[in-house]
Each structure stands twice: as structure tokens, then as C-alpha cells.
Design a protein around this motif. Structure first.
Motif, mmCIF file in Angstrom:
data_model
loop_
_atom_site.group_PDB
_atom_site.id
_atom_site.type_symbol
_atom_site.label_atom_id
_atom_site.label_comp_id
_atom_site.label_asym_id
_atom_site.label_seq_id
_atom_site.Cartn_x
_atom_site.Cartn_y
_atom_site.Cartn_z
ATOM 1 N N SER A 85 -20.821 -6.205 -4.511
ATOM 2 C CA SER A 85 -20.893 -5.134 -3.572
ATOM 3 C C SER A 85 -20.272 -5.477 -2.260
ATOM 4 C CB SER A 85 -22.217 -5.100 -3.332
ATOM 5 O OG SER A 85 -22.935 -5.979 -2.578
ATOM 6 N N LEU A 86 -20.101 -4.521 -1.378
ATOM 7 C CA LEU A 86 -19.563 -4.873 0.017
ATOM 8 C C LEU A 86 -20.648 -4.359 0.875
ATOM 9 C CD1 LEU A 86 -17.221 -5.066 2.152
ATOM 10 C CD2 LEU A 86 -16.229 -2.838 1.196
ATOM 11 N N ASP A 87 -21.104 -4.906 1.565
ATOM 12 C CA ASP A 87 -22.101 -4.487 2.294
ATOM 13 C C ASP A 87 -21.903 -4.861 3.991
ATOM 14 O OD1 ASP A 87 -24.005 -3.862 0.211
ATOM 15 O OD2 ASP A 87 -24.070 -6.351 -0.112
ATOM 16 N N PHE A 88 -22.451 -3.977 4.730
ATOM 17 C CA PHE A 88 -22.379 -4.144 6.059
ATOM 18 C C PHE A 88 -23.626 -3.633 6.764
ATOM 19 C CE2 PHE A 88 -20.913 -1.941 10.467
ATOM 20 C CZ PHE A 88 -20.887 -3.172 11.033
ATOM 21 N N ALA A 89 -24.246 -4.755 7.681
ATOM 22 C CA ALA A 89 -25.521 -4.157 8.460
ATOM 23 C C ALA A 89 -25.558 -5.106 9.597
ATOM 24 C CB ALA A 89 -26.733 -4.378 7.489
ATOM 25 N N PHE A 90 -26.301 -4.517 10.558
ATOM 26 C CA PHE A 90 -26.453 -5.385 11.780
ATOM 27 C C PHE A 90 -27.563 -4.542 12.699
ATOM 28 C CE2 PHE A 90 -23.655 -1.937 13.276
ATOM 29 C CZ PHE A 90 -24.200 -1.683 14.516
ATOM 30 N N THR B 139 -20.398 -7.460 21.802
ATOM 31 C CA THR B 139 -20.004 -8.185 20.564
ATOM 32 C C THR B 139 -18.722 -7.539 20.082
ATOM 33 O OG1 THR B 139 -22.221 -8.597 19.793
ATOM 34 C CG2 THR B 139 -20.662 -8.539 18.114
ATOM 35 N N LYS B 140 -17.677 -8.583 19.906
ATOM 36 C CA LYS B 140 -16.424 -8.006 19.094
ATOM 37 C C LYS B 140 -16.426 -8.453 17.816
ATOM 38 C CE LYS B 140 -12.098 -6.644 19.722
ATOM 39 N NZ LYS B 140 -11.705 -5.361 19.720
ATOM 40 N N ASN B 141 -16.774 -9.719 17.573
ATOM 41 C CA ASN B 141 -16.870 -10.237 16.156
ATOM 42 C C ASN B 141 -18.003 -9.841 15.366
ATOM 43 O OD1 ASN B 141 -16.310 -11.782 13.827
ATOM 44 N ND2 ASN B 141 -16.402 -13.690 15.169
ATOM 45 N N PHE B 142 -17.730 -9.130 14.387
ATOM 46 C CA PHE B 142 -18.826 -8.515 13.437
ATOM 47 C C PHE B 142 -18.457 -9.195 11.877
ATOM 48 C CE2 PHE B 142 -19.239 -5.609 16.368
ATOM 49 C CZ PHE B 142 -20.678 -4.919 16.428
ATOM 50 N N ASN B 143 -17.801 -10.228 11.793
ATOM 51 C CA ASN B 143 -17.439 -10.817 10.746
ATOM 52 C C ASN B 143 -18.712 -11.157 9.779
ATOM 53 O OD1 ASN B 143 -14.730 -10.433 11.289
ATOM 54 N ND2 ASN B 143 -14.200 -12.901 11.255
ATOM 55 N N SER B 144 -19.656 -11.760 10.408
ATOM 56 C CA SER B 144 -20.871 -12.296 9.601
ATOM 57 C C SER B 144 -21.762 -11.257 9.401
ATOM 58 C CB SER B 144 -21.653 -13.127 10.707
ATOM 59 O OG SER B 144 -22.130 -12.461 11.752
ATOM 60 N N LYS B 145 -21.412 -10.060 9.817
ATOM 61 C CA LYS B 145 -22.273 -8.705 9.320
ATOM 62 C C LYS B 145 -21.709 -8.153 8.008
ATOM 63 C CE LYS B 145 -24.297 -9.503 13.295
ATOM 64 N NZ LYS B 145 -25.284 -10.251 13.362
ATOM 65 N N VAL B 146 -20.545 -8.409 7.632
ATOM 66 C CA VAL B 146 -20.025 -7.744 6.577
ATOM 67 C C VAL B 146 -20.081 -8.655 5.289
ATOM 68 C CG1 VAL B 146 -17.761 -6.847 5.361
ATOM 69 C CG2 VAL B 146 -18.459 -6.399 8.113
ATOM 70 N N ASN B 147 -20.621 -8.308 4.420
ATOM 71 C CA ASN B 147 -20.902 -9.284 3.443
ATOM 72 C C ASN B 147 -20.324 -9.055 1.831
ATOM 73 O OD1 ASN B 147 -22.766 -10.938 4.495
ATOM 74 N ND2 ASN B 147 -24.300 -9.163 4.801
ATOM 75 N N SER B 148 -19.731 -9.998 1.041
ATOM 76 C CA SER B 148 -19.281 -9.481 -0.191
ATOM 77 C C SER B 148 -19.972 -10.572 -1.209
ATOM 78 C CB SER B 148 -17.824 -10.209 -0.216
ATOM 79 O OG SER B 148 -17.230 -10.075 -1.469
ATOM 80 N N LEU C 165 -18.631 2.959 13.467
ATOM 81 C CA LEU C 165 -18.641 1.892 12.301
ATOM 82 C C LEU C 165 -18.836 2.548 10.943
ATOM 83 C CD1 LEU C 165 -20.788 -0.886 14.261
ATOM 84 C CD2 LEU C 165 -18.253 -0.763 13.741
ATOM 85 N N GLN C 166 -19.767 3.726 10.932
ATOM 86 C CA GLN C 166 -20.032 4.394 9.592
ATOM 87 C C GLN C 166 -18.666 4.866 8.948
ATOM 88 O OE1 GLN C 166 -23.239 4.207 7.961
ATOM 89 N NE2 GLN C 166 -21.775 5.044 6.262
ATOM 90 N N VAL C 167 -17.869 5.496 10.086
ATOM 91 C CA VAL C 167 -16.612 6.227 9.750
ATOM 92 C C VAL C 167 -15.568 4.982 8.809
ATOM 93 C CG1 VAL C 167 -14.717 7.096 10.359
ATOM 94 C CG2 VAL C 167 -16.830 7.839 11.179
ATOM 95 N N LEU C 168 -15.459 3.925 9.465
ATOM 96 C CA LEU C 168 -14.788 2.751 9.206
ATOM 97 C C LEU C 168 -15.306 2.411 7.653
ATOM 98 C CD1 LEU C 168 -14.001 0.467 12.151
ATOM 99 C CD2 LEU C 168 -12.410 2.225 10.812
ATOM 100 N N TYR C 169 -16.490 2.227 7.754
ATOM 101 C CA TYR C 169 -17.079 1.490 6.344
ATOM 102 C C TYR C 169 -16.791 2.433 5.209
ATOM 103 C CZ TYR C 169 -20.379 0.332 2.831
ATOM 104 O OH TYR C 169 -21.212 -0.204 1.766
ATOM 105 N N ASP C 170 -17.088 3.748 5.666
ATOM 106 C CA ASP C 170 -17.020 4.872 4.382
ATOM 107 C C ASP C 170 -15.588 4.984 3.795
ATOM 108 O OD1 ASP C 170 -19.582 5.430 4.629
ATOM 109 O OD2 ASP C 170 -19.310 7.506 5.731
ATOM 110 N N ALA C 171 -14.510 4.814 4.923
ATOM 111 C CA ALA C 171 -13.196 4.869 4.585
ATOM 112 C C ALA C 171 -12.692 3.652 3.828
ATOM 113 C CB ALA C 171 -12.178 4.834 5.772
#
Length: 193
Positions: free
Chosen positions: A55-60, A70-79, A134-140
Motif C-alpha cells: 500500500s501507498l499511505d499518506f497521513a499526518f 513544513t515543506k518536507n512531508f517525505n516521512s508522512k508517505v509510506n510504502s 494534499l488530498q487532490v495530489l494523493y488521489d491523482a
């Protein structure tokens, strides 16, 4: 005494969950033993089926002030790959093995799209951005990920065409390398003005 028992139980629960989830690191290769769902069965079946549980998950969770700065959200996106949700139903061991290879490609693909999402967030997040973008980006990104998975499924006949699957996986791993600053623990370089 109650606190010690509570802390011990919490520690055990965290350990069990950590053992269940595999985070993509580029080194770990899935094995048949990682498919720990009770529905996994090799032999005595007439169909082949797989639930990869990648899964590809994103939560913060952060305050508005934290979000603004906050600019860097790398740690909030999980594979991740969830062992207890992953299942294989296969007519024999050879079939099960090509399904494991297919699942590995799916896991790699989830990391590719995690990196794409991290980059998109980094590129598009401005100081006055509203969190709704962020939701729009995640959905795309999720849509692209799902489509590529479906195409790979079709082209490789769910991994049975091992040569084609190897070609696709090699290409996916190459594409992951195009995003070296967007691994989960990476810090992208600051943009030059």
C-alpha cells in the motif's frame, strides 16, 4: 504494578505490529512466508489468486502553524507490505513463486508512487497552501498507481510471463532511482531562488 503490565502489553503490541508491516527499503525481497493471511493456500485449489497487501499511505497530524512551516512531508508517505493481509492461492509451488515475484513488483511500484507523491507535495506546497490540496495530489497519484498495477497484471498475466515481469520490474527500480531525494528518510535539497 498495573503500569508495568500496561507498558509491557503496549510494547508487545508495537512489536507484533512492527513485525507484521514491512517498509520498503530496496533490500528486502518478499518471500512466500510473508503471505501470512489465513486464506493462503498452495495446492488442492483450482484457481490462482493473490492479494499483495502493498500500500501507498499518506497521513499526518500537525497544527496549522506546523503545517505552514513544513515543506518536507517525505516521512508522512509510506510504502508498506502487510504480512497478515497478504494472501496467495496457487495450484502449486511454482505458481506461488511467480505470484511472489509479481507481489515484489507491486511492492516496488508502491515505493515508486510514494516517491512521486513526496515530490509532488514538495514541489507544490507553498507557505500559504491549504491542506486540502494534499488530498487532490494523493488521489491523482493513487489513480496512476492503480492503473499501472492493472496494466502490469494484464501484460504479465499476473506474473506468469516471468520474462516480461522482470523487464517491468527492472524499469520500475530504475524509475525509483530518478527520485533519490524522495525516499522516506531523505531530505530534499532546498530550491535555489
Amino acid at each position: 504494578m498495573k503500569k508495568i503490565i500496561s507498558i509491557t502489553l503496549l510494547f508487545i503490541a508495537v512489536q507484533i505490529n512492527a513485525q507484521n508491516n514491512i517498509e520498503w527499503d530496496g533490500k528486502y525481497q518478499l518471500q512466500l512466508s510473508d503471505f501470512q493471511s489465513n486464506t493462503t493456500q498452495i495446492g488442492n485449489v483450482k484457481i490462482n489468486s493473490i492479494h499483495t497487501a502493498s500500500s501507498l499511505d499518506f497521513a499526518f497530524q500537525m497544527s496549522n502553524i506546523e503545517f505552514v512551516f513544513t515543506k518536507n512531508f517525505n516521512s508522512k508517505v509510506n510504502s508498506t507490505f502487510k504480512r497478515d493481509a497478504a494472501s496467495i492461492i496457487a495450484i502449486n509451488t511454482n505458481t506461488a513463486n511467480y505470484l511472489v515475484n509479481f507481489a515484489q513488483n507491486e511492492f516496488d511500484l508502491s515505493e515508486l508512487y510514494a516517491r512521486k507523491l513526496r515530490k509532488e507535495i514538495y514541489d507544490q506546497k507553498g507557505i500559504f497552501s491549504d491542506a486540502s490540496f494534499l488530498q487532490v495530489l494523493y488521489d491523482a497519484i493513487q489513480k496512476q498507481y492503480t492503473e499501472e498495477h492493472a496494466i502490469t497484471s494484464k501484460i504479465t498475466d499476473l506474473g506468469q510471463n516471468e520474462k516480461k515481469l522482470l523487464e517491468i520490474r527492472t524499469e520500475v527500480l530504475k524509475r525509483i532511482q530518478e527520485y533519490p531525494d524522495f525516499c522516506k528518510s531523505c531530505k530534499p535539497p532546498k530550491k535555489k531562488s
